[in-house]
Design a protein around this motif. Structure first.
Motif, short mmCIF file in Angstrom:
data_model
loop_
_atom_site.label_atom_id
_atom_site.label_comp_id
_atom_site.label_asym_id
_atom_site.label_seq_id
_atom_site.Cartn_x
_atom_site.Cartn_y
_atom_site.Cartn_z
N TYR A 39 0.88 -1.29 0.08
CA TYR A 39 0.03 -0.05 -0.14
C TYR A 39 0.67 1.28 0.12
O TYR A 39 1.85 1.26 0.45
CB TYR A 39 -0.86 0.06 1.22
CG TYR A 39 -1.96 -1.04 1.36
CD1 TYR A 39 -3.11 -0.90 0.55
CD2 TYR A 39 -1.87 -2.07 1.96
CE1 TYR A 39 -4.11 -1.62 0.66
CE2 TYR A 39 -2.75 -3.13 2.01
CZ TYR A 39 -4.05 -2.88 1.35
OH TYR A 39 -4.88 -3.96 1.64
N GLY A 40 0.43 2.17 -0.43
CA GLY A 40 0.79 3.65 -0.32
C GLY A 40 -0.01 4.14 0.56
O GLY A 40 -0.38 3.75 1.54
N ASP A 41 -0.28 5.64 0.15
CA ASP A 41 -1.20 6.40 0.98
C ASP A 41 -2.70 5.69 0.79
O ASP A 41 -2.97 5.43 -0.49
CB ASP A 41 -1.30 7.52 0.72
CG ASP A 41 0.03 8.55 1.01
OD1 ASP A 41 0.72 7.86 1.88
OD2 ASP A 41 0.33 9.72 0.17
N PHE A 42 -3.19 5.40 2.09
CA PHE A 42 -4.59 4.73 1.97
C PHE A 42 -5.44 5.18 3.46
O PHE A 42 -4.86 4.96 4.30
CB PHE A 42 -4.55 3.17 2.04
CG PHE A 42 -5.68 2.61 1.79
CD1 PHE A 42 -5.83 1.94 0.43
CD2 PHE A 42 -6.95 2.44 2.59
CE1 PHE A 42 -7.16 1.12 -0.08
CE2 PHE A 42 -8.21 1.82 2.16
CZ PHE A 42 -8.29 1.16 0.85
N PHE A 74 -2.30 1.50 -3.90
CA PHE A 74 -1.78 0.05 -3.87
C PHE A 74 -1.21 -0.32 -4.99
O PHE A 74 -1.45 0.04 -6.20
CB PHE A 74 -2.78 -0.78 -3.52
CG PHE A 74 -4.00 -0.96 -4.23
CD1 PHE A 74 -3.99 -2.14 -5.22
CD2 PHE A 74 -5.17 -0.32 -4.12
CE1 PHE A 74 -5.17 -2.19 -5.94
CE2 PHE A 74 -6.13 -0.29 -4.97
CZ PHE A 74 -6.27 -1.33 -6.04
N GLU A 75 0.00 -1.44 -4.89
CA GLU A 75 0.45 -2.28 -5.91
C GLU A 75 0.23 -3.55 -5.93
O GLU A 75 -0.04 -4.22 -4.92
CB GLU A 75 2.12 -1.90 -5.77
CG GLU A 75 2.61 -2.61 -6.75
CD GLU A 75 3.61 -3.95 -6.55
OE1 GLU A 75 4.18 -4.37 -7.44
OE2 GLU A 75 3.15 -4.28 -5.22
N ALA A 76 -0.03 -4.23 -7.14
CA ALA A 76 -0.72 -5.44 -7.23
C ALA A 76 -0.11 -6.14 -8.34
O ALA A 76 0.30 -5.45 -9.51
CB ALA A 76 -2.02 -5.56 -7.00
N ASP A 77 0.02 -7.64 -8.50
CA ASP A 77 0.46 -8.19 -9.63
C ASP A 77 -0.70 -8.14 -10.61
O ASP A 77 -1.82 -8.02 -10.42
CB ASP A 77 0.47 -9.82 -9.47
CG ASP A 77 1.85 -9.72 -8.49
OD1 ASP A 77 2.78 -9.04 -8.31
OD2 ASP A 77 1.79 -10.92 -7.58
N LEU A 78 -0.24 -8.31 -11.92
CA LEU A 78 -1.29 -8.40 -12.92
C LEU A 78 -1.77 -9.74 -13.11
O LEU A 78 -0.73 -10.56 -13.54
CB LEU A 78 -0.85 -7.75 -14.33
CG LEU A 78 -1.94 -7.66 -15.47
CD1 LEU A 78 -2.95 -6.96 -15.14
CD2 LEU A 78 -1.10 -7.24 -16.79
N THR A 344 -3.89 4.55 -8.08
CA THR A 344 -4.20 5.53 -7.31
C THR A 344 -5.55 5.96 -7.37
O THR A 344 -5.97 6.53 -8.58
CB THR A 344 -3.18 6.84 -7.28
OG1 THR A 344 -1.77 6.22 -7.23
CG2 THR A 344 -3.60 7.82 -6.27
N PHE A 345 -6.29 6.17 -6.16
CA PHE A 345 -7.95 6.67 -6.24
C PHE A 345 -7.84 7.80 -5.49
O PHE A 345 -7.22 7.90 -4.65
CB PHE A 345 -8.65 5.48 -5.52
CG PHE A 345 -8.82 4.41 -6.23
CD1 PHE A 345 -9.93 3.88 -7.05
CD2 PHE A 345 -7.88 3.26 -6.35
CE1 PHE A 345 -10.34 2.68 -7.76
CE2 PHE A 345 -7.94 2.24 -6.97
CZ PHE A 345 -9.43 1.73 -7.85
#
Length: 526
Positions: A39-42, A74-78, A344-345
């Motif tokens: 996660y980044g900023d959440f 957040f970062e996730a696998d594709l 990023t939302f």
């Protein structure tokens, strides 16, 4: 009480639901599971403003809350399904779909029964299936009801009759679905005319099948050829990936093909032998739109944060980002590693719920396990090439690419007002698509092409486990071009790529980027 001292990240989880309107969930939302790596900023970043008065203590006084900036990063696998519910939000557009049925969506697409006596799926009304459609079935209890099926006569808006044998199944489960993934032409009906399309481009032609019935749109990719020798053209160069330029009743003009196409009469020896039952495969597509076709999708992000009392493990705390708009997306394509995404939302607000309150109501499907795409064996096509209106297979700009990334930015901004803590809405800015590519240098002509501002295009195909994703940027501008020369290393060329609306390439290409999602592809595509 047995209050825990800490909450470990291993007990957290992330889900996402589409909103009915900005900031408001539908009556029974579907909370789709996601698999973040990090996660980044959440959550809500609270801003307070201190009071600074003139006083003899030289001290500030307690401040007040003035803003809450809600965000989800957040970062996730594709994986094949990781972007399924997010692409519409990224592109501000709805999917263009062929005939399909999903049990876990709306009530007008419920699959009610599977009958072995007639090899028929029965469902409520919807877009009709046609004879020859290739339909991929999944999520059924009986394995025999899953897999690739071939529609026969008798199929329509309330039933799908297939050639394959089915197993009786009443009330299929919530995850059952039927998706049109291609078409099988009658024996000898599909042929290739090497220069019979618009502008002398190659074309797939038919005598019997009305090709406008397939639901194909300009700019989408198809895959030509099945796994059986009878399902593909005799000439190998006529099979593989191709982009649809335009569609008429008996002609699909093709460009961005997998090789230079040649005339093929659709027989097993290309000289009047036995007719082939050629298969083509296609998917659902999404692209950025213009004018009234622009549709904004907002979400709510749900992050579970574990139970604060180990005596009540079912009482899970959670936090929500509401009115979340997918603002920025990055696809990372490395060498010898996983393909990953970053999202990023921008949110309207943030909510917290205690374990006693519980998570929000709705349907929570089980996560369907899927492998991540990798940059080594799953990226089957990464092709940067000049734009051409007369050559479907121009020479690629590079033979090999070391790494690349693609970024989509909606340039959203929060709307704030007096009397509102946080944002009351969000405004979209310019839709920007860019990429960074590091390629192995071959020819000085590439540097000259950059200087001349030549039109180029980029398409990326990723395939594994008989499914895949294709991304197409039909018009690009290249910049950079400072060759990297290092001791004992190949010369590399890092480039920056900016995509543009492609109406100068073709008036039907009103988009900057297009994504095609294939629920099924033959082994040959891998």
């Amino acid at each position: 009480m047995a209050t825990v001292n800490k909450i470990d990240s291993n007990v957290t989880g992330l889900r996402i639901a589409k909103e009915a309107s900005y900031g408001t969930l539908p009556g029974t939302p579907i909370w789709y599971p996601l698999e973040p790596n990090s996660y980044g900023d959440f959550g809500g970043n609270v801003t307070t403003t201190a009071r600074e008065t003139i006083n003899d203590s030289r001290s500030r006084l307690k401040g007040v809350t003035t803003d809450v900036e809600s965000t989800g990063n957040f970062e996730a696998d594709l994986t094949q399904n990781s972007l399924a519910e997010l692409l519409e939000g990224l592109f501000y557009a709805a999917y263009a779909k062929k005939a399909e049925r999903f049990n876990n969506h709306t009530a007008d697409s419920v699959i009610t029964d599977v009958a072995t006596a007639t090899d028929t799926y029965t469902f409520t009304t919807g877009t009709a299936f046609a004879s020859g459609d290739l339909v991929f079935a999944s999520g059924f209890t009986n394995a025999g009801n899953n897999g690739l099926k071939t529609a026969t006569s008798g199929s329509g808006a309330t039933s799908l009759v297939v050639l394959e044998n089915l197993v009786d199944e009443a009330a299929p489960p919530a995850l059952a679905k039927l998706v049109t993934v291609g078409f099988e032409f009658a024996s000898g009906d599909a042929t290739i005319d090497a220069d019979g399309g618009t502008g002398g481009l190659p074309a797939l032609k038919t005598t019997t099948k009305d090709l406008t019935e397939l639901g194909l749109t300009p700019g989408e990719f198809i895959y030509i050829g099945g796994d059986d020798a009878t399902e593909a053209f005799f000439t190998t160069a006529n099979n593989g990936w191709a982009r649809v330029k335009d569609v008429a009743a008996t002609t699909i003009t093709l460009d961005k093909t997998s090789a230079t196409m040649t005339d093929d009469d659709g027989t097993d020896d290309n000289s009047g032998g036995t007719g082939q039952t050629i298969r083509i495969f296609f998917g659902r597509t999404v692209q950025n739109k213009t004018g009234s076709d622009i549709v904004r999708t907002s979400y709510q992000l749900e992050r579970k944060l574990g139970a604060p009392d180990d005596a009540s493990p079912a009482q899970i705390q959670s936090e929500y980002v509401t009115g979340a708009i997918l603002n920025e997306f990055t696809l990372n394509l490395p060498t010898a590693d996983k393909v990953t995404t970053e999202m990023t939302f921008l949110g309207k607000d943030t909510e917290q719920r205690s374990g006693a309150t519980g998570v929000k109501s709705g349907t929570r499907p089980t996560l369907v396990a899927a492998d991540a795409f990798n940059g080594s064996s799953h990226v089957t096509r990464f092709r940067l090439a000049p734009v051409s209106s007369s050559n479907s297979y121009p020479t690629a700009t590079f033979a090999f690419v070391m790494e690349g990334s693609l970024t989509v930015n909606n340039n959203n901004s929060r709307n704030q007002a007096i009397g509102t803590l946080g944002a009351f809405d969000c405004s979209a800015g310019t839709f920007e698509v860019s990429a960074e590519v590091t390629a192995y240098f071959q020819s000085i002509s590439v540097l000259q092409s950059i200087r001349n501002n030549d039109d180029v295009s980029l398409d990326i195909a990723m395939v594994q486990d008989n499914a895949g994703i294709v991304i197409d940027l039909p018009l690009l501008t290249l910049s950079g071009g400072l060759a990297q020369v290092e001791l004992n290393e190949p010369v590399k060329l890092p480039l920056t790529v900016d995509a543009a609306q492609a109406t100068t390439v073709d008036t039907a290409y009103t988009h900057t980027a297009k994504v095609c999602v294939f629920d099924y592809l033959p082994d040959a595509a891998e």
